[in-house]
Design an enzyme around this catalytic site. Sequence first.
Site, short mmCIF file in Angstrom:
data_model
loop_
_atom_site.label_atom_id
_atom_site.label_comp_id
_atom_site.label_asym_id
_atom_site.label_seq_id
_atom_site.Cartn_x
_atom_site.Cartn_y
_atom_site.Cartn_z
N GLY A 1 0.82 -1.19 0.00
CA GLY A 1 0.00 0.00 0.00
C GLY A 1 0.86 1.25 0.00
N GLY B 1 2.19 4.83 1.47
CA GLY B 1 2.34 5.52 2.74
C GLY B 1 3.72 5.36 3.33
N ASN B 2 3.94 6.06 4.44
CA ASN B 2 5.27 6.09 5.03
C ASN B 2 5.67 4.73 5.60
OD1 ASN B 2 7.54 7.75 5.59
ND2 ASN B 2 7.01 7.70 7.77
N VAL B 3 4.75 4.04 6.26
CA VAL B 3 5.09 2.74 6.83
C VAL B 3 5.38 1.74 5.71
CG1 VAL B 3 4.28 0.82 8.24
CG2 VAL B 3 3.74 3.16 8.92
N GLU C 1 -0.34 -2.18 -7.10
CA GLU C 1 -1.15 -1.20 -7.82
C GLU C 1 -0.47 0.16 -7.92
OE1 GLU C 1 -4.75 -1.16 -5.63
OE2 GLU C 1 -3.84 -0.30 -3.82
N GLY D 1 -7.38 -0.81 -3.19
CA GLY D 1 -7.11 -2.17 -3.62
C GLY D 1 -6.76 -3.12 -2.50
#
Length: 505
Positions: free
Chosen positions: A270, A272-274, A295, A389
């Site tokens: 996904g 994002g920062n993490v 994705e 997703g």
Amino acid sequence: MATTDRIQNSYLRSKVMSADDAASLIKSGDTVGMSGFTGSGYPKALPQALAGQIEEAHKAGDPFKIGLWTGASTGPELDGALAKADAIKYRLPYNSDPIEREKINRGEMEYFDLHLSHVAPMVWEGFFGNLDVAVIEVTGVKEDGSLIPATSIGNNKTWIDCADKVILEVNTWHDERMEGMHDIYYGTALPPNRVPIPMVHANDRIGQQTLRCDPHKVVGIIETDLPDKNAPFPPLDDVSKTIAGHLMEFLKWEVQKGRLTNRLLPLQSGVGNVANAVLAGLRDSPFHDLMAYTEVIQDGMMDLIDDGKMLCASSTAFGMSDKAAIRFREKLDFYRDKIILRPQEISNHPEVIRRLGTISMNGMIEADIFGNINSTHVMGSRIMNGIGGSGDFTRNAYLSCFVSPSIAKKGDISTIVPHVSHADHITQDVQVIVTEQGLADLRGLSPKRRAELIIANCSHPDYKPQLEDYYERAKKNALGLHTPMLPSEALSWHQRFLEKKTMRA
């Protein structure tokens, strides 16, 4: 170089017009499918021109609004401009624009949040009604009228095929050398005519390099030279690095147990920062010859490709920072055979994800002690972005992981709660939860064993005693002891936050 040089079809060259003239072809009540997935490959000139025209219409008392469909989130020139102009009546399938979010949460805009893999077939099935206009950003137009995609594909294939009219933005900001990086598969169909998608490896190419488009559907072309705009990633912090470290140790354990090899399996991450921290953790890991089937290609995946750790990344869009976008353009020839962009109906297709055996790694808003995940709603009713997703990958992954810090809002919110306020991913689909406190491998565990492990390994010390107290009382007083729950208290933490601005007892 003039944009017109990118339009090799003489008939379509005659369709070049201003953004204002093209925007005037869209009427109030139209449903418009626009390109864009994250801040990549979205039209930039027409939405702003349309927003200006709609603002003028509103001043004259005309309640002008459109329905807006995209691939996923887009940039400020599209979602932001139209939301500010109060131009959108209905939005699908995903949004992250802050203005739009506020309108949705105030009940001023209808929003249909759905799995990204479901969009194309549901449009073909007619569930959402007619698609009046497609507005698609492309890198160029070939002599036969086919279109060279830009930095995202998303639902462009479906929009072009289904729309009554097509408007193109030919954007010279996109490098012409991108031609050949795309793989557009035209073999999908509705039941009972579906056939297997012929993919067995993440780097298989099964389609063509361009989008088909009937030139006679094109009613206007706009020339632009405008950059994509993706939000920059903040520097990696200690919490994100710790989460990544826990996940790396877990993957090493899986290799040791013989369930994975050092090549792992195709990775999905996904945004994002993490997620970027997890990808950064792979750079110093023993894993090699990696593949991605995801994705969004973000900075961390490009770093892995640069290092030689990742052989190929398959996606539907880029989600690069400005710095990474510059690097991509400078080294585009190097990336040409290492990156594949596909329609999101393929990048997110459950059949392909299940066959490839992906390792999915996604963020979350909260998890409960039984492993249910909330990815979309704050305090149960306020939409944040959408499921995107994550559901496509979670339910079909070989290994499904969710990652998040254990607290939010400076410690006033625990991301591990007695019961999620909204469930996007049910306990049967969630295998691994990771916070900076530790990792819970939930595979093969009953609900009670899950609760014990999540509380022990993933909860923050400030909230662990509260969780332990709740769980012990639930085991004594619940109606059933398979999944011990106290309905009167299950959402009390959220109510406490709404009343006192903290979940702390």
